[in-house]
Scaffold this motif. Structure first.
Motif, PDB file in Angstrom:
ATOM      1  N   ILE A  98       0.818  -1.218   0.000  1.00 43.49           N
ATOM      2  CA  ILE A  98       0.000   0.000   0.000  1.00 43.49           C
ATOM      3  C   ILE A  98       0.855   1.273   0.000  1.00 43.49           C
ATOM      4  CG2 ILE A  98      -0.393   0.013   2.531  1.00 43.49           C
ATOM      5  CD1 ILE A  98      -2.913   1.042  -0.212  1.00 43.49           C
ATOM      6  N   ARG A  99       2.066   1.203   0.538  1.00 41.88           N
ATOM      7  CA  ARG A  99       2.895   2.420   0.561  1.00 41.88           C
ATOM      8  C   ARG A  99       3.376   2.793  -0.836  1.00 41.88           C
ATOM      9  NH1 ARG A  99       2.316   0.886   5.362  1.00 41.88           N
ATOM     10  NH2 ARG A  99       1.864   2.556   6.847  1.00 41.88           N
ATOM     11  N   ARG A 100       3.745   1.776  -1.606  1.00 40.20           N
ATOM     12  CA  ARG A 100       4.174   2.068  -2.989  1.00 40.20           C
ATOM     13  C   ARG A 100       2.973   2.546  -3.821  1.00 40.20           C
ATOM     14  NH1 ARG A 100       7.697  -2.228  -6.027  1.00 40.20           N
ATOM     15  NH2 ARG A 100       6.163  -3.722  -5.277  1.00 40.20           N
ATOM     16  N   ILE A 101       1.817   1.962  -3.544  1.00 42.89           N
ATOM     17  CA  ILE A 101       0.604   2.376  -4.271  1.00 42.89           C
ATOM     18  C   ILE A 101       0.305   3.846  -3.964  1.00 42.89           C
ATOM     19  CG2 ILE A 101      -1.936   2.093  -4.278  1.00 42.89           C
ATOM     20  CD1 ILE A 101      -1.399  -0.951  -4.082  1.00 42.89           C
ATOM     21  N   ARG A 102       0.392   4.191  -2.684  1.00 45.27           N
ATOM     22  CA  ARG A 102       0.106   5.578  -2.290  1.00 45.27           C
ATOM     23  C   ARG A 102       1.102   6.550  -2.939  1.00 45.27           C
ATOM     24  NH1 ARG A 102      -3.095   9.725  -1.310  1.00 45.27           N
ATOM     25  NH2 ARG A 102      -2.487  11.025   0.447  1.00 45.27           N
ATOM     26  N   LYS A 103       2.374   6.149  -2.961  1.00 48.72           N
ATOM     27  CA  LYS A 103       3.403   7.030  -3.515  1.00 48.72           C
ATOM     28  C   LYS A 103       3.088   7.309  -4.983  1.00 48.72           C
ATOM     29  CE  LYS A 103       8.414   7.197  -4.159  1.00 48.72           C
ATOM     30  NZ  LYS A 103       8.567   6.801  -5.564  1.00 48.72           N
ATOM     31  N   LYS A 104       2.811   6.271  -5.739  1.00 47.75           N
ATOM     32  CA  LYS A 104       2.531   6.489  -7.170  1.00 47.75           C
ATOM     33  C   LYS A 104       1.233   7.286  -7.347  1.00 47.75           C
ATOM     34  CE  LYS A 104       1.540   4.364 -11.607  1.00 47.75           C
ATOM     35  NZ  LYS A 104       1.307   3.130 -12.368  1.00 47.75           N
ATOM     36  N   SER A 105       0.233   6.970  -6.530  1.00 44.56           N
ATOM     37  CA  SER A 105      -1.043   7.671  -6.658  1.00 44.56           C
ATOM     38  C   SER A 105      -0.859   9.183  -6.446  1.00 44.56           C
ATOM     39  CB  SER A 105      -2.025   7.087  -5.632  1.00 44.56           C
ATOM     40  OG  SER A 105      -3.099   7.949  -5.442  1.00 44.56           O
ATOM     41  N   LEU A 106      -0.058   9.541  -5.440  1.00 44.85           N
ATOM     42  CA  LEU A 106       0.195  10.976  -5.200  1.00 44.85           C
ATOM     43  C   LEU A 106       0.928  11.604  -6.381  1.00 44.85           C
ATOM     44  CD1 LEU A 106       1.176  11.083  -1.416  1.00 44.85           C
ATOM     45  CD2 LEU A 106      -0.773  12.230  -2.489  1.00 44.85           C
ATOM     46  N   GLU A 107       1.848  10.844  -6.969  1.00 41.32           N
ATOM     47  CA  GLU A 107       2.578  11.377  -8.127  1.00 41.32           C
ATOM     48  C   GLU A 107       1.645  11.570  -9.317  1.00 41.32           C
ATOM     49  OE1 GLU A 107       6.770   9.263  -6.722  1.00 41.32           O
ATOM     50  OE2 GLU A 107       5.734   8.470  -8.483  1.00 41.32           O
ATOM     51  N   LEU A 108       0.752  10.600  -9.520  1.00 38.28           N
ATOM     52  CA  LEU A 108      -0.200  10.709 -10.638  1.00 38.28           C
ATOM     53  C   LEU A 108      -1.128  11.911 -10.470  1.00 38.28           C
ATOM     54  CD1 LEU A 108      -1.271   6.950 -11.034  1.00 38.28           C
ATOM     55  CD2 LEU A 108      -0.281   8.328 -12.869  1.00 38.28           C
ATOM     56  N   THR A 109      -1.695  12.050  -9.270  1.00 36.82           N
ATOM     57  CA  THR A 109      -2.659  13.148  -9.079  1.00 36.82           C
ATOM     58  C   THR A 109      -1.945  14.503  -9.085  1.00 36.82           C
ATOM     59  OG1 THR A 109      -2.627  12.649  -6.693  1.00 36.82           O
ATOM     60  CG2 THR A 109      -4.524  11.865  -7.949  1.00 36.82           C
ATOM     61  N   ASN A 110      -0.710  14.511  -8.595  1.00 40.84           N
ATOM     62  CA  ASN A 110       0.051  15.757  -8.627  1.00 40.84           C
ATOM     63  C   ASN A 110       0.328  16.187 -10.070  1.00 40.84           C
ATOM     64  OD1 ASN A 110       1.389  17.779  -7.086  1.00 40.84           O
ATOM     65  ND2 ASN A 110       3.291  16.997  -7.969  1.00 40.84           N
ATOM     66  N   TYR A 111       0.744  15.227 -10.865  1.00 38.24           N
ATOM     67  CA  TYR A 111       1.035  15.485 -12.279  1.00 38.24           C
ATOM     68  C   TYR A 111      -0.244  15.961 -12.990  1.00 38.24           C
ATOM     69  CZ  TYR A 111       2.670  14.413 -17.042  1.00 38.24           C
ATOM     70  OH  TYR A 111       3.011  14.480 -18.363  1.00 38.24           O
ATOM     71  N   LEU A 112      -1.344  15.297 -12.698  1.00 39.11           N
ATOM     72  CA  LEU A 112      -2.630  15.669 -13.315  1.00 39.11           C
ATOM     73  C   LEU A 112      -3.015  17.113 -12.956  1.00 39.11           C
ATOM     74  CD1 LEU A 112      -5.288  15.060 -14.778  1.00 39.11           C
ATOM     75  CD2 LEU A 112      -6.050  13.760 -12.793  1.00 39.11           C
ATOM     76  N   MET A 113      -2.883  17.464 -11.694  1.00 38.91           N
ATOM     77  CA  MET A 113      -3.259  18.829 -11.281  1.00 38.91           C
ATOM     78  C   MET A 113      -2.362  19.874 -11.935  1.00 38.91           C
ATOM     79  SD  MET A 113      -4.406  18.557  -7.295  1.00 38.91           S
ATOM     80  CE  MET A 113      -2.863  17.953  -6.694  1.00 38.91           C
ATOM     81  N   GLU A 114      -1.072  19.557 -11.970  1.00 42.35           N
ATOM     82  CA  GLU A 114      -0.138  20.532 -12.575  1.00 42.35           C
ATOM     83  C   GLU A 114      -0.432  20.733 -14.054  1.00 42.35           C
ATOM     84  OE1 GLU A 114       3.886  19.444 -11.714  1.00 42.35           O
ATOM     85  OE2 GLU A 114       3.765  20.169  -9.654  1.00 42.35           O
TER      86      GLU A 114
END
Ligand SMILES: Cc1ncc(COP(=O)(O)O)c(C=O)c1O
Ligand SMILES: Nc1ccccc1C(=O)C[C@H](N)C(=O)O
Length: 423
Positions: A311-327
């Motif tokens: 779950i920690r690796r999943i969370r890390k990638k998820s934050l990167e994806l949503t961050n990239y999307l927002m930017e």
């Protein structure tokens, strides 16, 4: 920021979880950003269903005790497989029921109005089914929901403030039920602090994990959360109507289930067929009847993938994806009237982003016509969930380009701005 597609591609190359995408039925012609409503089918989940069909074919009634996954122990075993996702002890988790039926079970077991303490505290942003359940539980106790259900208000219509919730924990409150992650704005509530504050005041607290399980880590046992409940068809990819789950902290083992049934029995006593229930000494006590084996089966395959990915690796990638999307949205769609209303920081942002736009309904229709699957939430919200296990940074890039074109060409104007029956 780098807005080139090659940048997205380089992020995909470095992605530690990239091999999981191949395990899903996912088409390269479709950008599926709706895994927080219904997760996709994986080959492992499909295989698990076939395995349990085989046990039925081969063993008939003996499938309860024989075959690859004896059905009698399936709910407990799936509970154990889910425990790490929520930071619980294996015996505190059981896969059973659905979100709403589990909420009914838990409220009927833990809401014990006494003296002055007769109220339930919730919030005004939770998913409607939870609120319907809480109101009907109050009515069953002869209490009027009008004055016994307190719903904490949101100042901005999208998020809740921890202090507002704490301020509502009066000495009339017996029980608190809140979402871990809000279904619209994706805000993560501070479960640890809320639990601490509730307990200081002698109030029990439970959380709806529908949007948080499989997308963010939890420490329910350490935080001493009293109970929790969830569905498994969103981030856990269990399939439409897959069996839900519940957690009960070990300090409550022995509490009688409000809605009792024979599958809540201690396993060795269940077939004594006595009219007095000897309940299981763990969360299994809160099961009611025969498990829905075929609707739980996919989880055998899908939970295994969570164990491998972590779950920690999943969370890390998820934050990167949503961050990239927002930017990207901020740069590429700066003048198109979108408002990002989900929390921005990594502490309180869940796994989806939530955009508001006055034309949201028909923008969603135009996205779907262009093979992007978002979901629309009434009246003007667009939810986008790039899922860590199967979505890519390149899909995020493509999606923003498609949306940019839709806005530039105003192709959304071909559609009516009214929602369908299921939106
Ligand atoms: C937060 C939340 N609670 C409850 C539900 C629904 O519960 P059920 O699985 O019982 O349909 C959903 C979504 O369907 C949800 O997002
Ligand atoms: N169970 C469903 C059945 C049909 C259509 C959607 C759902 C959802 O799960 C919606 C989701 N809970 C949401 O957060 O909007």
């Amino acid at each position: 920021m780098n807005t080139e597609i090659t940048y997205a591609q380089s992020l995909d190359e470095q992605d530690e979880l990239k091999s999981f995408r191949e395990e899903f039925y996912i088409s390269n012609d479709l950008i599926y950003f709706d895994g927080n409503s219904l997760g996709l089918l994986s080959k492992r989940a499909e295989k698990a269903v076939n395995t349990l069909m085989e046990s039925w074919k081969k063993h008939a009634i003996d499938g309860w005790s024989e075959g690859a996954h004896p059905w009698f122990y399936l709910s407990e075993n799936l509970g154990k497989m889910s425990a790490d996702l929520i930071g619980a002890r294996p015996e505190e988790v059981i896969v059973t029921g659905s979100t709403t039926t589990n909420l009914h079970q838990l409220v009927s077991s833990f809401f014990k109005p006494k003296g002055k303490k007769t109220k339930i505290l919730a919030d005004e942003l939770n998913f409607p089914s939870d609120i319907y359940a809480l109101k009907s539980q109050l009515q069953l106790k002869g209490l009027d929901p009008e004055d016994h259900l307190i719903q904490v208000k949101s100042k901005n219509g999208n998020t809740l403030e921890t202090q507002d919730i704490i301020d509502a924990m009066t000495d009339e409150v017996a029980l608190i039920v809140l979402p871990a992650v809000l279904y619209r704005s994706g805000q993560i509530l501070d479960m640890e602090r809320l639990t601490k504050e509730a307990h200081k005041r002698g109030i029990l607290i439970g959380f709806d994990l529908c949007h948080s399980i499989g997308s963010i880590p939890h420490q329910l046992a350490d935080w001493q959360v009293d109970f929790a409940f969830w569905c498994t068809y969103k981030h856990l990819n269990g399939g439409p109507g897959s069996v839900g789950g519940l957690y009960v902290n070990q300090k409550h083992f022995g509490t009688s289930p409000g809605l009792a049934g024979w599958f809540g029995s201690a396993k060795d006593k269940q077939f004594d067929m006595k009219h007095t229930l000897t309940q299981a000494e763990h969360a299994g006590a809160f099961q009611i009847g025969t498990p829905h084996v075929l609707s739980a089966a996919p989880l055998l395959g899908s939970l295994e993938m969570f164990q491998e990915a972590g779950i920690r690796r999943i969370r890390k990638k998820s934050l990167e994806l949503t961050n990239y999307l927002m930017e990207l949205i901020e740069v590429e769609l700066a003048d198109d009237g979108f408002k990002i209303v989900n929390p921005r920081d990594g502490q309180t942002r869940g796994a989806h982003i939530f955009l508001e736009h006055p034309e949201a309904t028909r923008i969603c229709k135009a996205l779907k016509a262009d093979s992007v699957i978002p979901d629309f939430r009434n009246p003007n919200g667009i939810r986008l969930a790039p899922v860590a296990l199967y979505n890519t940074f390149e899909e995020v890039w493509q999606m923003v380009q498609i949306l940019k074109r839709i806005m530039k060409e105003e192709s959304y104007k071909k559609y009516e701005n009214s929602r369908g029956v299921i939106a």
